[in-house]
Write a protein that holds these residues in place. Structure first.
Motif, PDB file in Angstrom:
ATOM      1  N   TYR A  22       0.851  -1.189   0.000  1.00 32.54           N
ATOM      2  CA  TYR A  22       0.000   0.000   0.000  1.00 32.54           C
ATOM      3  C   TYR A  22       0.887   1.240   0.000  1.00 32.54           C
ATOM      4  CZ  TYR A  22       0.880   0.116   5.082  1.00 32.54           C
ATOM      5  OH  TYR A  22       1.459   0.159   6.311  1.00 32.54           O
ATOM      6  N   GLU A 139      -1.548  -3.396   9.614  1.00 33.96           N
ATOM      7  CA  GLU A 139      -2.884  -3.594   9.035  1.00 33.96           C
ATOM      8  C   GLU A 139      -3.763  -2.367   9.223  1.00 33.96           C
ATOM      9  OE1 GLU A 139      -4.212  -7.091  11.058  1.00 33.96           O
ATOM     10  OE2 GLU A 139      -3.086  -8.431   9.749  1.00 33.96           O
ATOM     11  N   HIS A 140      -3.724  -1.785  10.405  1.00 35.78           N
ATOM     12  CA  HIS A 140      -4.545  -0.608  10.700  1.00 35.78           C
ATOM     13  C   HIS A 140      -4.138   0.567   9.813  1.00 35.78           C
ATOM     14  CE1 HIS A 140      -5.919   2.898  13.100  1.00 35.78           C
ATOM     15  NE2 HIS A 140      -6.987   2.131  13.242  1.00 35.78           N
ATOM     16  N   ALA A 142      -2.574   0.421   6.947  1.00 41.46           N
ATOM     17  CA  ALA A 142      -2.893   0.115   5.549  1.00 41.46           C
ATOM     18  C   ALA A 142      -4.368   0.381   5.260  1.00 41.46           C
ATOM     19  CB  ALA A 142      -2.543  -1.340   5.234  1.00 41.46           C
ATOM     20  N   TYR A 143      -5.225  -0.070   6.129  1.00 40.37           N
ATOM     21  CA  TYR A 143      -6.668   0.120   5.946  1.00 40.37           C
ATOM     22  C   TYR A 143      -7.008   1.606   5.822  1.00 40.37           C
ATOM     23  CZ  TYR A 143     -11.647   0.133   7.093  1.00 40.37           C
ATOM     24  OH  TYR A 143     -12.993   0.344   7.074  1.00 40.37           O
ATOM     25  N   HIS A 144      -6.516   2.395   6.771  1.00 41.45           N
ATOM     26  CA  HIS A 144      -6.861   3.812   6.772  1.00 41.45           C
ATOM     27  C   HIS A 144      -6.084   4.613   5.726  1.00 41.45           C
ATOM     28  CE1 HIS A 144      -9.767   3.608   9.930  1.00 41.45           C
ATOM     29  NE2 HIS A 144      -8.913   2.975  10.724  1.00 41.45           N
ATOM     30  N   GLY A 146      -5.715   3.619   2.707  1.00 40.70           N
ATOM     31  CA  GLY A 146      -6.626   3.523   1.566  1.00 40.70           C
ATOM     32  C   GLY A 146      -7.740   4.548   1.661  1.00 40.70           C
ATOM     33  N   GLN A 147      -8.274   4.753   2.858  1.00 37.57           N
ATOM     34  CA  GLN A 147      -9.316   5.761   3.038  1.00 37.57           C
ATOM     35  C   GLN A 147      -8.781   7.157   2.747  1.00 37.57           C
ATOM     36  OE1 GLN A 147     -10.450   4.877   7.120  1.00 37.57           O
ATOM     37  NE2 GLN A 147     -12.382   3.986   6.391  1.00 37.57           N
TER      38      GLN A 147
END
Length: 160
Positions: A22, A139-140, A142-144, A146-147
């Motif tokens: 990411y 992981e956290h 990477a998720y955010h 993307g947002q």
């Protein structure tokens, strides 16, 4: 440190920095003009600032949970999200970014220190290992991340 262990730690640090699976925050964080940081794009319940604040707070919380003798449990979700949609001043925004990168650097140094065993529980847990906490941050973030990129696109400042 064995070569395998050093390679594993190096790889974890690379993933923590982003840019492999990411985008790294470093690569786009400064592309949103200050005056757009607090805009909530249509249909979204949060602004660029709110999501980045959340990333920073969660990373700091996990870091402190991992290493601090003075760790105090935070209140979910209230403590993890800012009260305001935007930073009050550009200096506040710069301070938040600096805090994120300083905390990430502390985490990277902690990961690379061979005294800190990846498979042993962290300071404030009997069950959660250092590896688990590192993966949680990766992981956290990477998720955010993307947002944040989607918000940039919706704000019209995305530059692929």
């Amino acid at each position: 440190m064995t070569e395998t262990t050093k390679k594993q730690r190096d790889q974890l640090v690379k993933h923590l920095e982003g840019g492999l699976a990411y985008a790294s925050l470093d690569s786009f964080l400064d592309k949103v003009p200050f005056e757009k940081l607090g805009i909530r794009p249509k249909g979204l319940p949060y602004s660029f600032f709110e999501v980045f604040f959340h990333i920073c707070f969660a990373q700091k919380d996990i870091l402190e949970f991992t290493i601090s003798v003075d760790y105090k449990t935070r209140n979910w979700p209230d403590d993890y999200w800012p009260e305001e949609q935007a930073p009050a001043t550009e200096a506040d925004w710069e301070d938040l970014k600096q805090e994120f990168f300083e905390d990430r650097e502390l985490f990277k140094n902690f990961i690379m220190d061979t005294k800190n065993k990846l498979d042993e529980p962290v300071r404030n847990s009997e069950d959660h290992t250092l590896l688990r906490e590192i993966l949680l941050v990766i992981e956290h973030n990477a998720y955010h991340t993307g947002q944040l990129l989607m918000i940039e696109r919706l704000l019209g400042v995305y530059d692929a």
